[in-house]
Motif scaffolding. Structure first.
Motif, PDB file in Angstrom:
ATOM      1  N   PHE A  17      52.047  40.969  18.933  1.00 25.68           N
ATOM      2  CA  PHE A  17      51.214  39.930  19.562  1.00 25.68           C
ATOM      3  C   PHE A  17      49.793  40.428  19.672  1.00 25.68           C
ATOM      4  N   VAL A  18      48.906  39.501  19.982  1.00 24.40           N
ATOM      5  CA  VAL A  18      47.551  39.861  20.384  1.00 24.40           C
ATOM      6  C   VAL A  18      47.183  38.924  21.525  1.00 24.40           C
ATOM      7  N   GLU A  19      46.708  39.510  22.605  1.00 24.02           N
ATOM      8  CA  GLU A  19      46.363  38.714  23.778  1.00 24.02           C
ATOM      9  C   GLU A  19      44.907  38.997  24.132  1.00 24.02           C
ATOM     10  N   LEU A  20      44.127  37.954  24.161  1.00 23.29           N
ATOM     11  CA  LEU A  20      42.725  38.097  24.554  1.00 23.29           C
ATOM     12  C   LEU A  20      42.695  38.126  26.083  1.00 23.29           C
ATOM     13  N   LEU A  21      42.292  39.241  26.668  1.00 24.89           N
ATOM     14  CA  LEU A  21      42.365  39.404  28.124  1.00 24.89           C
ATOM     15  C   LEU A  21      41.129  38.868  28.824  1.00 24.89           C
ATOM     16  N   SER A  22      39.984  39.059  28.209  1.00 27.57           N
ATOM     17  CA  SER A  22      38.763  38.515  28.808  1.00 27.57           C
ATOM     18  C   SER A  22      37.750  38.215  27.716  1.00 27.57           C
ATOM     19  N   LEU A  23      36.926  37.221  27.992  1.00 24.75           N
ATOM     20  CA  LEU A  23      35.879  36.842  27.039  1.00 24.75           C
ATOM     21  C   LEU A  23      34.711  36.292  27.849  1.00 24.75           C
ATOM     22  N   GLU A  24      33.658  37.060  27.890  1.00 21.99           N
ATOM     23  CA  GLU A  24      32.508  36.649  28.713  1.00 21.99           C
ATOM     24  C   GLU A  24      31.256  36.590  27.864  1.00 21.99           C
ATOM     25  N   GLU A  25      30.459  35.605  28.197  1.00 24.05           N
ATOM     26  CA  GLU A  25      29.169  35.508  27.524  1.00 24.05           C
ATOM     27  C   GLU A  25      28.228  36.516  28.162  1.00 24.05           C
ATOM     28  N   GLU A  26      27.590  37.324  27.333  1.00 22.51           N
ATOM     29  CA  GLU A  26      26.705  38.382  27.829  1.00 22.51           C
ATOM     30  C   GLU A  26      25.637  37.770  28.738  1.00 22.51           C
ATOM     31  N   GLY A  27      25.565  38.268  29.939  1.00 17.25           N
ATOM     32  CA  GLY A  27      24.532  37.801  30.868  1.00 17.25           C
ATOM     33  C   GLY A  27      24.964  36.610  31.689  1.00 17.25           C
ATOM     34  N   ALA A  28      25.915  35.820  31.210  1.00 16.16           N
ATOM     35  CA  ALA A  28      26.308  34.607  31.933  1.00 16.16           C
ATOM     36  C   ALA A  28      27.326  34.931  33.024  1.00 16.16           C
ATOM     37  N   GLY A  29      28.140  35.957  32.784  1.00 19.49           N
ATOM     38  CA  GLY A  29      29.054  36.425  33.807  1.00 19.49           C
ATOM     39  C   GLY A  29      30.311  35.597  33.999  1.00 19.49           C
ATOM     40  N   SER A  30      30.479  34.514  33.287  1.00 18.48           N
ATOM     41  CA  SER A  30      31.678  33.698  33.493  1.00 18.48           C
ATOM     42  C   SER A  30      32.664  33.906  32.353  1.00 18.48           C
ATOM     43  N   ASP A  31      33.930  33.879  32.722  1.00 17.89           N
ATOM     44  CA  ASP A  31      34.975  34.082  31.727  1.00 17.89           C
ATOM     45  C   ASP A  31      35.200  32.789  30.952  1.00 17.89           C
TER      46      ASP A  31
END
Lengths: 300, 684
Positions: free
Chosen positions: B97-111
């Motif tokens: 499997f592959v699970e994306l744990l977090s994805l944040e926009e640089e500087g925006a701070g929101s997941d």
């Protein structure tokens, strides 16, 4: 009790020589059994290729693309032929049993009587006892030959599953499979001792005891039968190599190829007869007076 | 349906061919990842940044990620469902499997994952998790960048297809969340993601970019990866290998404690010598300087038990690099890593990734059996058609597989000769090839062409092929025979120039089928006729056969000559003229497949004269009659036999029957039946 008779392969070869004309007739009978398939297949090839410019190329070598196209074209006929072949299988089995019986009886005859025997008469007389023995011998062959051989083959796969060295893996699998093949050969040879006994007139119970007696003496039995099996393998491999080397582009080469195949067939029958002669010899050792209860040889 | 692809002015192409400028790839993605490899659990813990640039002319309001390893997450995935029944079933601890744990926009701070969802654009299966759609907080304008921080965890499955881990060997392919390709939609005012699910049939498509990946492994593990190793540090029982490569569209790596590393330098000055360059350049109609390449470090990663294959690998790799560079422009990267997967990991073999390929040697393979040579040449061929010309492998797989297979054929024939032998094997080890007849390398694809019904066109999405056999026919076999036909029609030189033109013009691009056909048309100085391109667009085979050839003496002209009325009585007179000399010949040609290609019937007469008849139109049969000398032979195409014709047996017919094949095969079958009888006798 199967015993060492002190005669060895020499006796088998003498028996083979005495019965050689019978061996040839048995081969001829087997050849006749293969004829319907050969003629049918030849007719299909003729239909598709007789007027094709690719005929020579097709005959010269097994080219994958040409062969695939040919198979695709004859697929319906091939399917029907296969069904017919499978349907004829029981008859073929009976015929093979019949020929084995004829060979065994010829091989068990004394010097002077072997040459002129009738395959039909001898085979016919051996048929009933062989058929009576068949269920027991088949079960024993499966239990003591085929199952161990298959088990060892599977064991080979299991053992090498995680093995990284393919060379070692190959030799492990080859060794275990060869050991399995040895089981099969031994069980088959023991079965043929029982056949030789039953053909010579021994009661069924005695023949089955003969089987176990032979099976419990693998060195004796394999020493007698293995050379013939190895000879058969040698013939197969050698003639396959020669066969591949023959480029069938001229009529002379076509005939040479055919003769090579026939020679292979004759040699296989001869080696098969040698195998049966060894089985007969071992069977005879269990019947020799004073231990034996039967004089070996076909009842008159 | 085929169309004319428009003839691009030849002068324009002549300019680009004689002075090709290799365009820089658009910097669409930049991955900077760090991955910690845990061999015991087959897990990869990844984190890092991803910079994406919207290179279309329309704003993008979402991102689409491939999560390919989720194909092996459970049996409900589209990939596992599409595998045939004989596919290996995975035990619980063998899944991936592959699970994306977090994805944040640089500087925006929101997941960004809060609103993300799995989508199934191809088949709508809700269980499939191989494509993740991530809405953006605000649309990304054309030409603008977005930088994302991400972390993920992957687990490699038991090798089923391409990626996998077994016995310490880990092939990490499609192991990270990989962005799809943002393309301009029809009309160019909108952009859409080309981000297909992972299917059992078909491969990949991704944008070009720059990758810098730090692979953190326990000490003592060998690592091979896309691009050169630019840094290596060891501390606390672990080693960090940093690999970096520009202008690629994927990143793969391999980890194994038992792999040995062998390196050799492909020296451009020696391998692409002036003499070779001059001759190749003259053939392609370009300047020799264009083919001057640079050195390549060829790295072979192989376990000690397979040392027997080292020389074979290097020889094949050097042949491939040299000949392919002389055909399609120099290989531009500084490294090429060849991985030999160990036993048990065969499913990871025979695969291409940018600057890294997996092949597969076989213990006991004799020199006349092209293993691992043909697969090595093929996968290196993919460095050009897939790697450098980064076509969409899902939508138009023939552009990489077909072209690469044709290139493999040409390179193999040039370096190893035309014939080869495939030997039967015992326990996976090939038996001596003495047992089999040699055959032509070219025949492989014809055999493949004949092995499955033609039920799919060549150009269609890979998952729409009926099965793997049909896919192989459609994207491998038929294109190879198609290129062979082009060779016949326009000559090898013209075709080679067209393919060079295409390879150079679309380096670091993602051309479509029309671009390739346009390049061929430009070099052929005219549009390709519809019947030439038909096999690419339509399902169905092509089989033109001479089904009848009869030549009989001209019959006596018996019958009634005159009828008249004499005194209310009808009087007839018999024909008395003598029989005309010669023979009356009838030839019937049949079209058995769905396609049609114009052909010519050559009728050879007894006196050596040859009569020619055109065969055209879309009829099912044609009859030709002739009176004169006896005909002895009727052939279609003459020497110019169409490689796409699926009959060789009935392509030509002779009057006189030849009985030898029937005799030979009757003998063969009798022999085989004899063997079966002997085996039966032994086992009953």
């Amino acid at each position: 009790m199967i015993e060492r008779d002190g005669q060895g392969m020499g006796a088998d070869l003498r028996a083979l020589r005495r019965s050689f004309s019978v061996v040839l007739r048995v081969h001829l009978s087997k050849f006749l059994l293969t004829l319907p398939v050969a003629i049918g297949f030849g007719a299909l090839v003729h239909r598709e290729l007789a007027h094709s410019l690719e005929a020579e190329r097709f005959a010269a070598a097994l080219e994958p693309a040409l062969l695939l196209e040919f198979v695709r074209r004859i697929e319906p006929a091939l399917g029907a032929g296969l069904v017919a072949f499978l349907a004829a299988m029981p008859l073929l089995m009976l015929a093979l049993l019949f020929l084995d019986g004829a060979l065994l009886r010829a091989l068990q005859r004394p010097n002077s009587a072997a040459a002129g025997v009738s395959v039909w008469r001898e085979g016919g007389q051996a048929m009933v006892p062989l058929l009576r023995l068949w269920p027991a011998s088949f079960v024993l062959l499966v239990a003591l030959g085929l199952l161990p051989a298959y088990g060892l083959h599977r064991l080979g796969r299991f053992v090498v599953e995680e093995l990284a060295d393919e060379r070692t893996a190959f030799f492990i699998r080859l060794s275990l499979t060869a050991l399995g093949a040895l089981f099969l050969v031994h069980a088959r040879a023991s079965g043929d001792v029982a056949r030789a006994l039953v053909v010579s007139g021994a009661p069924l119970g005695l023949a089955v005891r003969g089987f176990f007696s032979a099976f419990l003496r693998p060195r004796l039995v394999l020493a007698a039968s293995l050379p013939w099996a190895i000879g058969g393998l040698f013939v197969l491999v050698t003639l396959s190599l020669i066969d591949v080397r023959i480029g069938r582009t001229g009529t002379a080469w076509v005939i040479a190829g055919f003769l090579t195949q026939q020679l292979s067939g004759v040699l296989r029958t001869v080696l098969g007869a040698g195998w049966l002669a060894a089985a007969s010899r071992l069977a005879a050792s269990s019947c020799r007076p004073p231990d034996g209860v039967l004089p070996l040889g076909p009842p008159t | 349906m085929p169309t004319m692809f428009g003839l691009v002015p030849t002068a324009l192409f002549a300019l680009s061919v004689s002075n090709p400028t290799l365009p820089e790839p658009p910097p669409v993605v930049e991955y900077e990842l760090e991955v910690r490899v845990e061999p015991d659990t087959r897990r990869l813990h990844g984190s890092g940044t991803l910079r994406f640039r919207n290179s279309t002319k329309a704003p993008a309001d979402r991102l689409c990620f491939h999560l390919y390893l989720n194909a092996f997450r459970n049996e409900a995935s589209t990939f596992m469902r599409e595998l045939s029944v004989e596919a290996p079933r995975l035990e619980l601890d063998e899944h991936g499997f592959v699970e994306l744990l977090s994805l944040e926009e640089e500087g925006a701070g929101s997941d960004l994952l809060a609103n993300a969802r799995y989508i199934s654009p191809d088949d709508g299966r809700p269980e499939d998790r191989t494509v993740l759609e991530v809405p953006l907080k605000s649309p990304l304008d054309p030409g603008a960048d977005i930088e994302l921080e991400l972390s993920f965890v992957s687990q490699l499955p038991k090798p089923v297809a391409r990626a996998g881990a077994i016995g310490g060997f880990m092939m990490a392919a499609q192991w990270y969340p990989k962005l799809g390709v943002l393309e301009p939609a029809a009309g160019g005012t909108e952009a859409r993601w080309s981000c297909h699910q992972y299917h059992a049939i078909g491969e990949f498509f991704a944008p070009f970019g720059r990758y810098r990946v730090t692979i953190d492994v326990p000490d003592g593990h060998e690592v091979g990866a896309t691009g050169p190793r630019v840094e290596m540090k060891t501390s606390s029982g672990r080693t960090r290998h940093v690999h970096q490569q520009d202008k690629v569209h994927d990143f793969a790596f391999v980890v194994d404690p038992r792999l040995e590393r062998h390196e050799r330098r492909f020296e451009a000055t020696r391998e692409l010598s002036e003499a070779r360059r001059s001759s190749a350049a003259a053939h392609l109609g370009i300047e020799a300087e264009v083919l001057r390449g640079s050195d390549v470090k060829v790295i072979l990663l192989i376990r000690p038990e397979r040392r027997f294959a080292i020389e074979r690998y290097f020889t094949a790799a050097f042949h491939a690099l040299r000949e392919l560079s002389l055909r399609f422009g120099p290989y531009p990267y500084s490294t090429l890593t060849v991985v030999d997967p160990p036993p048990g990991a065969g499913e990871t073999g025979g695969m291409e990734y940018p600057t890294l390929i997996t092949a597969g040697a076989r213990f006991g393979a004799p020199a006349s059996m092209p293993v691992p040579e043909s697969v090595t040449i093929h996968e290196i061929g993919h460095q050009f058609f897939y790697g450098l010309v980064g076509t969409n492998e899902v939508q138009e797989a023939w552009l990489d597989e077909g072209l690469t297979s044709y290139a493999t054929l040409r390179v193999y024939e040039q370096t190893y000769g035309r014939t080869l032998r495939f030997a039967p094997s015992l326990f996976g080890v090939p038996l001596s090839p003495w047992f089999v007849h040699p055959f032509e390398f070219r025949e492989i694809e014809l055999a493949r062409l004949l092995s499955a019904p033609d039920q799919d066109p060549t150009i269609q999405p890979s998952w729409m092929f009926r099965d793997l056999r049909s896919y192989r026919v459609g994207v491998y076999a038929r294109p190879v025979r198609f290129f062979m036909r082009l060779e016949q029609l326009y000559g090898a030189k013209t075709l080679d120039r067209a393919l060079y033109r295409y390879a150079v013009a679309h380096r670091y691009g993602a051309p479509r089928s029309a671009d390739l056909l346009r390049a061929i048309e430009a070099e052929a100085h005219g549009p390709l006729p519809e019947w030439v391109t038909e096999p690419l667009f339509r399902p169905g085979g092509f089989e033109l056969a001479v089904s009848e050839l009869v030549s009989r003496p001209v019959p006596e002209p018996r019958g009634i000559a005159e009828v008249r009325l004499e005194a209310d009585r009808v009087v007839t007179s018999a024909r008395t003229s003598t029989r005309a000399p010669g023979f009356f010949t009838t030839v019937v040609v049949e079209r058995r497949g769905e396609m049609m290609r114009p052909a010519e019937l050559l009728l050879t007469l007894e006196d050596g004269a040859v009569l020619r008849h055109k065969i055209k139109g879309r009829r099912r049969w044609w009859r030709f009659e002739h009176q004169g000398p006896r005909a002895v032979k009727a052939e279609l195409f003459g020497a110019d036999n169409d490689p796409l014709n699926q009959t060789q047996i009935h392509r030509a017919r002779r009057l006189e029957a030849e009985h030898r094949p029937a005799f030979v095969f009757a003998g063969h079958s009798g022999y085989v039946v004899g063997l079966i009888l002997d085996a039966l006798r032994f086992l009953l």
